[in-house]
Design an enzyme around this catalytic site. Structure first.
Site, mmCIF file in Angstrom:
data_model
loop_
_atom_site.group_PDB
_atom_site.id
_atom_site.type_symbol
_atom_site.label_atom_id
_atom_site.label_comp_id
_atom_site.label_asym_id
_atom_site.label_seq_id
_atom_site.Cartn_x
_atom_site.Cartn_y
_atom_site.Cartn_z
ATOM 1 N N HIS A 32 40.310 -0.053 29.048
ATOM 2 C CA HIS A 32 40.430 -0.933 30.215
ATOM 3 C C HIS A 32 41.248 -2.179 29.892
ATOM 4 C CE1 HIS A 32 39.571 -3.032 33.874
ATOM 5 N NE2 HIS A 32 39.040 -4.045 33.215
ATOM 6 N N CYS A 67 43.488 0.055 36.777
ATOM 7 C CA CYS A 67 43.468 -1.241 36.077
ATOM 8 C C CYS A 67 44.806 -1.652 35.481
ATOM 9 C CB CYS A 67 42.383 -1.265 35.011
ATOM 10 S SG CYS A 67 42.691 -0.245 33.542
ATOM 11 N N ASP A 124 40.493 -10.502 35.740
ATOM 12 C CA ASP A 124 40.522 -9.044 35.796
ATOM 13 C C ASP A 124 40.430 -8.614 37.263
ATOM 14 O OD1 ASP A 124 40.254 -6.333 35.558
ATOM 15 O OD2 ASP A 124 38.442 -6.382 34.326
#
Length: 276
Positions: free
Chosen positions: A111, A72, A128
């Site tokens: 995250h 991520c 995202d």
């Protein structure tokens, strides 16, 4: 991004985007989807006990100019650079991944997600491209509570959750067609985070023996037809119609072949993928 000049041309070639280069909703959605389908999710650096570099030039070399992906922090740092180069304003957020958790507070903030502001639009969007799960966003969603949004066939909504802090707690939920129910993915507030925060989190996730990403191979590839996931020795293919097939990978040679041929990832020379 400091003094680094983001190579927007190279990035857009990598994701196959030939549309407009404007800071508008259509471009945000299109580039977001193109990125999600072009650059795989993978944890090979962490599996070798190395926290991957988040330096913009290193991300460009790895995710754009090589047959590699990332997790991520890599994906969303790269995507934030692209969005800023296109004229969007981006705020870095940190979320608690709550898939399978008993409570939001039981999980740490690990995250990265992006709050993206679009000129002329009254509300920012949650973007995202780095959530390595079947419930990930393929297109961004407006920061609006209790409203369902559909993007590239996936259904999401944002809801508020009670908590003790002074800022509103937002939760991204994905619709699970198998259960016909909503499943919480991650929770976040709108507090901005900076590069030093992610340097620390990235180091922990990339090197700690308690991190799931240091213990087994994890790779994801998304296309219009399927979502492909390699989690340790288990290969799971979720088709666009919702059907799921699973099987165990037979050995090291097949794991390498799958990454090369099905995920678009060339592992480092001599790397062992199946560690269990």
């Amino acid at each position: 991004m400091s003094d680094y000049m983001f190579d927007l041309d190279a990035y857009l070639r990598r994701i196959g985007w030939e549309g407009e280069r404007r800071a508008d909703v259509a471009t945000l959605r299109g580039v977001h989807l193109a990125h999600a389908r072009a650059i795989p999710f993978e944890n090979l650096d962490a599996l070798r006990g190395q926290a991957p570099s988040l330096d913009p030039a290193d991300l460009m070399a790895k995710l754009v100019h090589s047959r590699r992906g990332g997790y991520c922090y890599e994906h969303n740092t790269l995507f934030a650079g692209a969005l800023r180069a296109l004229g969007f304003r981006v705020t870095l957020l940190v979320a608690r991944v709550v898939v399978g958790a008993d409570s939001i507070a039981s999980r740490p903030r690990t995250h990265m997600a992006l709050l993206t502001e679009i000129p002329g639009e009254p509300r920012p969007y949650l973007a995202d491209v780095g959530f390595g799960a079947i419930g990930s966003l393929l297109e961004p969603v407006p920061l609006v509570a209790d409203t369902e949004f559909t993007g590239a066939g996936r259904r999401h909504r944002l809801v508020h959750a009670p908590h003790d802090g002074p800022l509103e707690m937002w939760v991204l939920e994905a619709h699970d067609p198998g259960k016909d129910d909503w499943t919480a993915q991650y929770a976040f507030t709108l507090e901005p985070f900076e590069k030093p925060d992610f340097d620390m989190i990235n180091w922990y996730i990339g090197t700690s023996p308690r991190s799931p990403f240091t213990r087994r191979v994890y790779a994801q590839n998304v296309s219009a037809a399927r979502h492909l996931l390699l989690d340790g020795r288990m290969l799971t293919e979720t088709h666009a119609d919702g059907t799921v097939t699973e099987r165990e990978v037979t050995g090291e040679a097949e794991a390498h072949r799958l990454l090369e041929e099905e995920f678009g990832i060339t592992p480092p020379d001599g790397m062992t993928l199946l560690t269990d």
